[in-house]
Scaffold this motif. Structure first.
Motif, PDB file in Angstrom:
ATOM      1  N   ASN B 358      34.271  44.590  43.781  1.00 59.22           N
ATOM      2  CA  ASN B 358      33.488  45.816  43.874  1.00 59.22           C
ATOM      3  C   ASN B 358      32.018  45.560  43.606  1.00 59.22           C
ATOM      4  O   ASN B 358      31.148  46.199  44.186  1.00 59.22           O
ATOM      5  CB  ASN B 358      34.028  46.852  42.888  1.00 59.22           C
ATOM      6  CG  ASN B 358      35.034  47.774  43.531  1.00 59.22           C
ATOM      7  OD1 ASN B 358      34.666  48.685  44.271  1.00 59.22           O
ATOM      8  ND2 ASN B 358      36.305  47.514  43.303  1.00 59.22           N
ATOM      9  N   MET B 359      31.760  44.611  42.709  1.00 57.88           N
ATOM     10  CA  MET B 359      30.361  44.339  42.361  1.00 57.88           C
ATOM     11  C   MET B 359      29.645  43.570  43.452  1.00 57.88           C
ATOM     12  O   MET B 359      28.490  43.835  43.759  1.00 57.88           O
ATOM     13  CB  MET B 359      30.318  43.507  41.082  1.00 57.88           C
ATOM     14  CG  MET B 359      30.125  44.304  39.840  1.00 57.88           C
ATOM     15  SD  MET B 359      29.872  43.151  38.510  1.00 57.88           S
ATOM     16  CE  MET B 359      30.655  44.042  37.199  1.00 57.88           C
ATOM     17  N   THR B 360      30.345  42.609  44.040  1.00 60.84           N
ATOM     18  CA  THR B 360      29.646  41.687  44.938  1.00 60.84           C
ATOM     19  C   THR B 360      29.693  42.118  46.397  1.00 60.84           C
ATOM     20  O   THR B 360      29.173  41.417  47.249  1.00 60.84           O
ATOM     21  CB  THR B 360      30.256  40.269  44.827  1.00 60.84           C
ATOM     22  OG1 THR B 360      31.649  40.359  45.131  1.00 60.84           O
ATOM     23  CG2 THR B 360      30.083  39.714  43.438  1.00 60.84           C
ATOM     24  N   ILE B 361      30.292  43.273  46.673  1.00 60.47           N
ATOM     25  CA  ILE B 361      30.482  43.670  48.074  1.00 60.47           C
ATOM     26  C   ILE B 361      29.144  43.799  48.805  1.00 60.47           C
ATOM     27  O   ILE B 361      29.063  43.589  50.014  1.00 60.47           O
ATOM     28  CB  ILE B 361      31.307  44.975  48.163  1.00 60.47           C
ATOM     29  CG1 ILE B 361      31.698  45.291  49.593  1.00 60.47           C
ATOM     30  CG2 ILE B 361      30.575  46.166  47.567  1.00 60.47           C
ATOM     31  CD1 ILE B 361      32.803  44.445  50.126  1.00 60.47           C
ATOM     32  N   ALA B 375      33.756  31.505  45.354  1.00 56.47           N
ATOM     33  CA  ALA B 375      34.384  32.233  44.249  1.00 56.47           C
ATOM     34  C   ALA B 375      33.542  32.095  42.988  1.00 56.47           C
ATOM     35  O   ALA B 375      33.351  33.042  42.235  1.00 56.47           O
ATOM     36  CB  ALA B 375      35.798  31.721  44.010  1.00 56.47           C
ATOM     37  N   GLY B 376      33.000  30.903  42.781  1.00 54.66           N
ATOM     38  CA  GLY B 376      32.216  30.653  41.576  1.00 54.66           C
ATOM     39  C   GLY B 376      30.986  31.530  41.495  1.00 54.66           C
ATOM     40  O   GLY B 376      30.703  32.140  40.464  1.00 54.66           O
ATOM     41  N   GLN B 378      30.455  34.369  42.900  1.00 56.85           N
ATOM     42  CA  GLN B 378      30.832  35.764  42.666  1.00 56.85           C
ATOM     43  C   GLN B 378      31.167  35.998  41.209  1.00 56.85           C
ATOM     44  O   GLN B 378      30.770  36.985  40.604  1.00 56.85           O
ATOM     45  CB  GLN B 378      32.048  36.134  43.517  1.00 56.85           C
ATOM     46  CG  GLN B 378      31.754  36.209  44.985  1.00 56.85           C
ATOM     47  CD  GLN B 378      33.001  36.622  45.727  1.00 56.85           C
ATOM     48  OE1 GLN B 378      33.498  37.727  45.572  1.00 56.85           O
ATOM     49  NE2 GLN B 378      33.525  35.724  46.525  1.00 56.85           N
ATOM     50  N   LEU B 379      31.931  35.043  40.654  1.00 56.04           N
ATOM     51  CA  LEU B 379      32.365  35.175  39.275  1.00 56.04           C
ATOM     52  C   LEU B 379      31.166  35.199  38.333  1.00 56.04           C
ATOM     53  O   LEU B 379      31.117  35.959  37.374  1.00 56.04           O
ATOM     54  CB  LEU B 379      33.298  34.012  38.931  1.00 56.04           C
ATOM     55  CG  LEU B 379      34.158  34.183  37.696  1.00 56.04           C
ATOM     56  CD1 LEU B 379      35.010  35.420  37.835  1.00 56.04           C
ATOM     57  CD2 LEU B 379      35.023  32.948  37.486  1.00 56.04           C
ATOM     58  N   LYS B 380      30.171  34.379  38.683  1.00 56.44           N
ATOM     59  CA  LYS B 380      28.976  34.307  37.850  1.00 56.44           C
ATOM     60  C   LYS B 380      28.277  35.673  37.801  1.00 56.44           C
ATOM     61  O   LYS B 380      27.914  36.162  36.739  1.00 56.44           O
ATOM     62  CB  LYS B 380      28.018  33.254  38.421  1.00 56.44           C
ATOM     63  CG  LYS B 380      27.529  32.275  37.369  1.00 56.44           C
ATOM     64  CD  LYS B 380      26.992  31.019  37.996  1.00 56.44           C
ATOM     65  CE  LYS B 380      25.483  30.961  37.972  1.00 56.44           C
ATOM     66  NZ  LYS B 380      24.988  29.845  38.829  1.00 56.44           N
ATOM     67  N   ILE B 381      28.141  36.279  38.963  1.00 52.94           N
ATOM     68  CA  ILE B 381      27.515  37.601  39.024  1.00 52.94           C
ATOM     69  C   ILE B 381      28.328  38.597  38.213  1.00 52.94           C
ATOM     70  O   ILE B 381      27.792  39.329  37.375  1.00 52.94           O
ATOM     71  CB  ILE B 381      27.430  38.083  40.493  1.00 52.94           C
ATOM     72  CG1 ILE B 381      26.443  37.205  41.249  1.00 52.94           C
ATOM     73  CG2 ILE B 381      27.008  39.535  40.556  1.00 52.94           C
ATOM     74  CD1 ILE B 381      26.333  37.564  42.712  1.00 52.94           C
ATOM     75  N   ALA B 382      29.640  38.582  38.439  1.00 53.21           N
ATOM     76  CA  ALA B 382      30.499  39.547  37.760  1.00 53.21           C
ATOM     77  C   ALA B 382      30.388  39.392  36.251  1.00 53.21           C
ATOM     78  O   ALA B 382      30.186  40.370  35.523  1.00 53.21           O
ATOM     79  CB  ALA B 382      31.943  39.362  38.219  1.00 53.21           C
TER      80      ALA B 382
ATOM     81  N   SER C  13      40.455  35.613  33.907  1.00 58.79           N
ATOM     82  CA  SER C  13      41.771  35.003  33.867  1.00 58.79           C
ATOM     83  C   SER C  13      41.858  34.075  35.063  1.00 58.79           C
ATOM     84  O   SER C  13      41.213  34.279  36.087  1.00 58.79           O
ATOM     85  CB  SER C  13      42.848  36.075  33.944  1.00 58.79           C
ATOM     86  OG  SER C  13      42.839  36.661  35.212  1.00 58.79           O
ATOM     87  N   ALA C  14      42.651  33.046  34.928  1.00 58.41           N
ATOM     88  CA  ALA C  14      42.708  32.052  35.989  1.00 58.41           C
ATOM     89  C   ALA C  14      43.220  32.680  37.276  1.00 58.41           C
ATOM     90  O   ALA C  14      42.748  32.406  38.365  1.00 58.41           O
ATOM     91  CB  ALA C  14      43.619  30.906  35.565  1.00 58.41           C
ATOM     92  N   ASN C  15      44.149  33.606  37.110  1.00 54.79           N
ATOM     93  CA  ASN C  15      44.741  34.197  38.295  1.00 54.79           C
ATOM     94  C   ASN C  15      44.083  35.520  38.611  1.00 54.79           C
ATOM     95  O   ASN C  15      44.505  36.574  38.189  1.00 54.79           O
ATOM     96  CB  ASN C  15      46.234  34.391  38.034  1.00 54.79           C
ATOM     97  CG  ASN C  15      46.965  34.693  39.315  1.00 54.79           C
ATOM     98  OD1 ASN C  15      46.331  34.971  40.334  1.00 54.79           O
ATOM     99  ND2 ASN C  15      48.270  34.654  39.262  1.00 54.79           N
ATOM    100  N   MET C  16      43.026  35.459  39.395  1.00 55.95           N
ATOM    101  CA  MET C  16      42.229  36.652  39.621  1.00 55.95           C
ATOM    102  C   MET C  16      42.955  37.695  40.455  1.00 55.95           C
ATOM    103  O   MET C  16      42.823  38.879  40.243  1.00 55.95           O
ATOM    104  CB  MET C  16      40.954  36.263  40.350  1.00 55.95           C
ATOM    105  CG  MET C  16      40.117  35.286  39.590  1.00 55.95           C
ATOM    106  SD  MET C  16      38.894  36.163  38.648  1.00 55.95           S
ATOM    107  CE  MET C  16      38.199  37.127  39.957  1.00 55.95           C
ATOM    108  N   GLN C  17      43.691  37.254  41.410  1.00 51.30           N
ATOM    109  CA  GLN C  17      44.263  38.204  42.351  1.00 51.30           C
ATOM    110  C   GLN C  17      45.458  38.946  41.758  1.00 51.30           C
ATOM    111  O   GLN C  17      45.693  40.087  42.068  1.00 51.30           O
ATOM    112  CB  GLN C  17      44.707  37.494  43.638  1.00 51.30           C
ATOM    113  CG  GLN C  17      43.611  36.662  44.268  1.00 51.30           C
ATOM    114  CD  GLN C  17      42.557  37.521  44.927  1.00 51.30           C
ATOM    115  OE1 GLN C  17      42.803  38.657  45.287  1.00 51.30           O
ATOM    116  NE2 GLN C  17      41.360  36.980  45.069  1.00 51.30           N
ATOM    117  N   HIS C  18      46.220  38.255  40.930  1.00 49.67           N
ATOM    118  CA  HIS C  18      47.412  38.903  40.413  1.00 49.67           C
ATOM    119  C   HIS C  18      47.279  39.063  38.912  1.00 49.67           C
ATOM    120  O   HIS C  18      47.937  38.387  38.148  1.00 49.67           O
ATOM    121  CB  HIS C  18      48.659  38.083  40.706  1.00 49.67           C
ATOM    122  CG  HIS C  18      48.784  37.726  42.140  1.00 49.67           C
ATOM    123  ND1 HIS C  18      49.293  38.584  43.074  1.00 49.67           N
ATOM    124  CD2 HIS C  18      48.439  36.609  42.810  1.00 49.67           C
ATOM    125  CE1 HIS C  18      49.276  38.001  44.251  1.00 49.67           C
ATOM    126  NE2 HIS C  18      48.746  36.818  44.121  1.00 49.67           N
ATOM    127  N   ALA C  19      46.446  39.933  38.501  1.00 54.38           N
ATOM    128  CA  ALA C  19      46.185  40.032  37.073  1.00 54.38           C
ATOM    129  C   ALA C  19      47.101  41.028  36.393  1.00 54.38           C
ATOM    130  O   ALA C  19      46.916  41.376  35.257  1.00 54.38           O
ATOM    131  CB  ALA C  19      44.737  40.415  36.841  1.00 54.38           C
TER     132      ALA C  19
END
Lengths: 324, 511, 338
Positions: B358-361, B375-376, B378-382, C13-19
């Motif tokens: 939702n944040m990075t859309i 993925a990295g 995006q995660l950083k931003i989140a 969490s490591a499993n982002m999609q299935h949290a």
């Protein structure tokens, strides 16, 4: 004074926008009457009436379903089942070819309803499954041969072929059901709750409406309508084959959508289904009359194009309706 | 048991997978009382109400209504018992007429058919009785403002002759005048001997209308108190479970006169339909421009024109010194604008997507190469914004729909913040959000302006506007009727302008 | 409830999609269970079910529906539906076959020229499909017509165009090199299987990793919000329908090659039903949202297995319809949110 004039003008404009289907139909009819040879003939009009009646009845049931926010893909298969049963039972007791298929249709509709409201499977999937399942059942019931209809029950074939003062019974049945449907949708608690459920199901629930019961009824009505359409078909043809009425669900859905009922649910008028059904009936008729020499593929193509034009024009009209 | 009580709920427990929403809560309401149910978001107020009204039929505990044991299994049953509810999120059918929304499910009949004439007559009567004028009950509800819709919901509840009226945040989208009308209605209901459960985040309202209050915190009962022995400070302390001075006395954003700030956007003569008429507006970098006015005054419409969601019929917009034509939101975004809608559910969140998604859309192009996302990045931003905005989530992978309103709003803010906007348009950024999150969001807005971003903020809460804005434009009936700035800003003046300004200005302008 | 006072756990969490934990594991994996059950049952009841031949056949037959279902998954993820898929298969096969058969090269031994000519013909087929997809996407996003109606009309039009291209009779490709394409094996694996693996891998990558899929999903989840965050709805919608159409075209062309003939009236008929069923079984929501490619793969194999089982046990075709209905309902029921 000026304000009055503009308000009348905007009133007229908004009326026109809400009447897209009717206007389209009228334009088509005017064109057909003036330019298409033989369109006006009593025989042709009667034919159109007979043709649209069958899918028209299906479309009425479909309209309830779509208004409630659902969809019913199983109506073609249910119609086939009803046609088969009607043909099978035409030798049994009086009214058997009507009662038995009707019961089957309502039962199938109820199964749709149960899958959707109790098992909580989305309408599209549930009715797709029923479409496949019921069609399989039709094949099994039919066995190796097609079922012959109309032979033993003279009165039954009258449904499709009989006339009263020049009006085919089929068209009268369609008109009668449409009338009942309009009254139901306008003047009964059930009819109104269909709109509320389609508009916002959660809200309808919180308002204390019986959402589950409403949806059950809607699919049962659709099943019943499909069955009636199937019976009309059975009385019209000389033999019922199991692949009869394939694709009727799409015709019914198209008729409903063209009549201005939104697939989102809750928006539209049941009565307008008449326009949608007639538009879908008149277009191929016009094309067949205009292009007698050409192959049927070309006719299909032109029908498709014309349908596209109709839908496009309506979307333009509706777009303006929405943005202002 | 409980002879004197209209409603008595005892030892109510309700769990959701993984969460205990209500733990052994007692709650009672005396006849003729207006009883407030108070607590922060997530405290269990709505859950308790939904148990009472049969939306959550699976709970443990006992409920007595007028001394009789009831176990509401669905909304219909509870309505039949005499409990009528107006929910926080309006639950009405927008395409049906106002009259029908009031009477659907129990329409007056004639020969078994709905008698439309008396449906309309009775609906008009109820509304008139409430003091709501100028509503054509035959028109679709969706054509009316949220306030009218709210009134319709109340009219519906009244049409049931309810013994107990439950109102979950009924004022969250009402203007002051409308709130006054609502309070009159409540007093009338009370005079008839019915009770009201009144849920609101607005302290002033609770103190004005309620007789008693029950406070919940984290699904547990804190206590029930008489309003006469209550103070605002005490109540807030009980609600949040710590000293409230810091929360209530939100330090007014240090007002610095920013005369030197540049005008970023200048709109002249904006016009669209009847909702936006000849509006001129200037937004400067580093300033917060408030937009005030009643609902339906054209506030949201103005925001949507500026953001390109709607195209104006006439008018000119200059941005950064040159004329621009904003035809779609994409055009606006390209100019560096961001927009948070008042309707988070319909126009903001992607409920089944994760917080991170939702944040990075909006910045996908920045976190991807050749269309392939990292993925990295995006995660950083989140993670950055979760920390920065103090968003309460179990992980960036949590589903958006599981978050509370306040946290959702923060995620939506983060969605734009990570794009580094030049102009933020915020439509009711704090609606339906609890006190704590509200002050945090106000802080974020102040910080934004402090860093040089131009902010346009629409709000129904005058207090909030006064606290946050450098200038406030007041709209009425699609026109801008006044603009306050600097020291001229005060709640009293705003109320005055909203109430009378339109009339005062109408005459000379037309002449 | 959601906003309890628990301190924010900021670390991912490591499993982002299935949290969401335990329940979702069972739900997410109900499909393999199903699948296993069917295989086990059949290895017991169906003679020679576990032979290489059977596998080979099943996979080759599953090929067109699998490709169509993959495309359909993305379309449904965007909140749409495409019932023109079968007709698009037919039109692309018709165009390809007609063009290929134009040249005398068609029956000559393999040569560079032949391969070029074949590629050219196939490209024309893909192009025809692309036009259909473009039409679908444009009508849906620009004119705001319901997808089911748009694709219904395109189905109508595309099929009649295919029939006009080929005329009354099916076009036979027997004896042409095109037929060999359908029988081609590389390192022992049929070309269909290779294309299928490639397509699944590509779609998995697209769905999980690309900006495009994220935007498709966003449109499916909340169209208004997608517009307001600046997603180009027109471009993404057109993209989705074109992608689906191209997959259909590959399916159509290969199906023509496998059968050695193109019957414009029948090729791909009703395939949309199986494909939609496969997507539904796979767990992609019809209201739009996450595209579950692997789910679709399982769904497609499952639907195909039903057909195969019915064929191999010499049960009449009619029962396969009922069996499909049962599988569809059970699978969707098993995965629904409780």
């Amino acid at each position: 004074m000026k304000a009055d004039a503009t308000s009348i003008k905007s009133h007229a404009a908004s009326w026109i926008r809400s009447q897209g289907p009717l206007i389209t139909l009228v334009v088509l009819l005017i064109f057909a009457v003036m330019r298409v040879p033989g369109f006006r003939s009593a025989v042709n009009i009667t034919n159109i009436g007979k043709q649209v009646s069958m899918t028209g009845v299906l479309a009425i049931g479909m309209a309830f379903v779509i208004l409630s926010g659902g969809i019913d893909l199983s109506v073609g298969s249910i119609a086939a089942l009803a046609a088969l049963l009607a043909a099978r039972c035409s030798g049994e007791f009086f009214l058997a070819p009507i009662l038995i298929p009707l019961a089957a249709g309502v039962t199938a509709g109820a199964m749709n309803g149960v899958l959707i409201t109790r098992v909580k499977i989305p309408p599209f999937t549930a009715t797709l499954a029923m479409m496949l399942g019921v069609r399989g059942l039709v094949f099994i019931l039919a066995g190796k041969t097609a079922v012959v209809s109309g032979v033993s029950g003279q009165w039954f074939s009258k449904i499709a072929w009989g006339k009263w003062m020049g009006v085919p019974y089929a068209a009268m049945i369609f008109a009668g059901i449409l009338g009942v449907a309009i009254v139901i949708s306008r003047y009964t608690g059930f009819g109104r709750s269909v709109y509320a459920v389609g508009g916002n199901e959660e809200a309808a629930n919180m308002m204390g409406l019986r959402v589950t019961r409403c949806k059950m009824k809607v699919y049962m009505i659709s099943g019943a309508c499909a069955a009636i359409g199937g019976m009309m078909l059975a009385s019209r043809v000389t033999s019922v084959r199991p692949d009869i009425a394939v694709g009727w669900e799409l015709t019914a859905i198209a008729a409903v959508v063209i009549s201005g009922i939104s697939l989102v649910g809750g928006i539209g008028k049941i009565g307008h289904v008449l326009y949608g059904v007639l538009i879908l009936g008149v277009i191929p008729n016009i094309i067949n009359r205009l292009t007698e020499r050409q192959t049927t593929y070309a006719n299909h193509l032109i029908t498709g194009m014309l349908l596209l034009a109709v839908v496009l024009i309506q979307s333009r009209i509706a777009k303006k309706h929405n943005t202002h | 048991m409980g002879q004197d009580l209209l409603l008595e709920m005892k030892g109510i427990c309700k769990s959701f997978p993984g969460v205990k929403a209500l733990a052994d809560v007692d709650f009672s309401v005396a006849p003729g009382d207006v009883h407030s149910l108070i607590g922060e978001n997530g405290a269990g107020k709505s859950t308790l109400i939904k148990v009472l009204t049969g939306i959550y039929p699976r709970y443990t505990g006992e409920i007595f209504l007028d001394g009789e044991y009831i176990a509401p299994a669905n909304a219909t049953e509870s309505q039949a018992e005499g409990v009528s509810t107006i929910y926080q999120e309006l639950n009405l059918a927008p395409y049906l007429s106002v009259a029908e929304n009031i009477f659907i499910g129990h329409e007056p009949r004639r020969y078994g058919m709905i008698d439309w004439k008396s449906v309309r007559r009775k609906a008009a009567e109820i509304l008139a009785d409430m003091g709501v004028d100028g509503v054509n009950v035959a028109k679709p509800l969706g054509e009316y403002s949220v306030a009218i819709q709210q009134m319709t919901a109340i009219a519906r509840a009244l049409s049931f002759d309810a013994r107990l009226l439950v109102m979950d945040e009924p004022t969250s989208s009402l203007s002051e005048t409308e709130v006054a009308i609502l309070f009159n209605v409540i007093r009338r209901v009370k005079a008839r001997g019915a009770s009201v459960i009144f849920i609101s985040h607005k302290m002033d309202e609770v103190f004005e209308i309620c007789d008693r209050a029950t406070i919940l915190r984290d699904g547990k009962l804190v206590g029930a108190y008489s309003m006469s022995e209550m103070t605002k400070l005490k109540m807030v302390s009980l609600m949040i479970g710590r000293d409230a001075t810091s929360v209530l006395h939100n330090k007014k954003t240090a007002y610095v006169s920013k005369d030197d700030s540049q005008t970023l956007l200048a709109a002249r003569g904006l016009q669209r339909g009847r909702k936006t008429r000849q509006i001129d507006i200037d937004i400067a970098s580093g300033q917060v421009l408030g937009v005030s006015g009643l609902l339906g005054s054209g506030r949201t419409e103005l925001a949507k024109i500026l953001f390109g969601d709607n195209v104006p019929d006439a008018g000119r917009i200059d941005y950064d010194g040159r004329q621009v034509h904003i035809k779609t939101p994409r055009d606006a975004i390209r100019l560096g604008m961001g927009f948070c809608s008042e309707d988070r559910k319909a126009e903001g969140i992607f409920p089944n997507m994760t917080v991170m998604e939702n944040m990075t859309i909006g910045v996908l192009d920045d976190v991807s190469r050749f269309g392939v996302m990292s993925a990295g990045a995006q995660l950083k931003i989140a993670e950055k914004y979760i920390e920065k905005l103090k968003i309460k989530v179990s992980s960036p992978g949590q589903k958006m729909r599981e978050l509370s309103g306040g946290n959702q709003q923060k995620v939506l803010l983060a969605r734009w913040l990570c794009k580094k906007p030049v102009l933020m348009i915020l439509d009711e950024p704090t609606r339906g959000i609890d006190l704590g999150a509200k002050s945090e969001i106000e802080e974020i807005i102040a910080e934004l302006a402090g860093s040089g971003v131009a902010v346009l903020m629409i709000s129904s809460e005058l207090e909030e506007l006064v606290r946050s804005c450098d200038r406030i434009a007041v709209l009425s009936d699609g026109k801008k009727v006044s603009e306050l700035s600097g020291r001229g800003i005060s709640e009293e003046r705003l109320v005055d302008i909203i109430a009378h300004g339109a009339d005062a200005l109408e005459g000379p302008r037309d002449a | 409830m959601p906003d309890s006072d628990t301190p924010a756990k900021l670390l991912a969490s490591a499993n982002m999609q299935h949290a969401t934990g335990g329940m979702s594991f069972v739900k997410a994996h109900s499909m393999p269970f199903f699948f296993l059950a069917l295989i086990v049952l059949n290895s017991i009841f169906t003679p020679s079910f576990l032979s290489i031949d059977t596998l080979d056949n099943t996979l080759r037959q599953a090929f067109p529906m699998m490709l169509v279902a993959l495309g359909m998954t993305m379309v449904i993820s965007s909140g749409g539906i495409d019932i023109s898929v079968g007709a698009i298969m037919a039109v692309s096969a018709a165009v390809t076959a007609r063009i290929f058969a134009l040249s005398v090269l068609a029956t000559t031994p393999v040569s560079v020229l032949l391969i070029l000519w074949m590629a050219c013909a196939i490209c024309c087929g893909l192009l025809a499909a692309g036009v259909c997809g473009l039409l679908n996407g444009m009508l849906i996003s620009k004119f705001k017509i319901q997808p089911i109606i748009v694709t219904l009309i395109v189905m109508f039009v595309a099929r009649s165009v295919a029939q006009m291209i080929l005329g009354e009779l099916p076009l036979s490709l027997m004896g042409t090199r095109f037929e060999d394409l359908g029988r081609l094996r590389i390192l022992g694996a049929p070309i269909q299987v290779l294309i299928m693996i490639g397509a699944v891998a590509a779609m998995l990558f697209i769905a999980k990793k690309t900006v495009f899929a994220r935007r498709v999903e966003a449109i499916g989840e909340n169209r208004r919000a997608a517009r307001l965050v600046g997603i180009n709805i027109f471009r993404v919608t057109v993209g989705v329908y074109v992608l689906c159409a191209v997959l259909c075209a590959i399916a159509g062309v290969m199906e023509a090659a496998r059968g050695g003939r193109v019957d414009a009236g029948r090729l791909g008929m009703f395939i949309e039903l199986d494909a939609i069923a496969a997507v539904a079984i796979g767990g992609t929501a019809f209201s739009g949202g996450r595209a579950r490619i692997l789910g679709t793969v399982f769904g497609a194999v499952l639907v195909q297995l039903v057909t195969v089982i019915v064929n191999m046990n010499d049960i009449s075709y009619h029962y396969s319809l009922i069996l499909k209905a049962v599988v569809l309902v059970t699978a969707v029921w098993a995965q629904k949110d409780k």
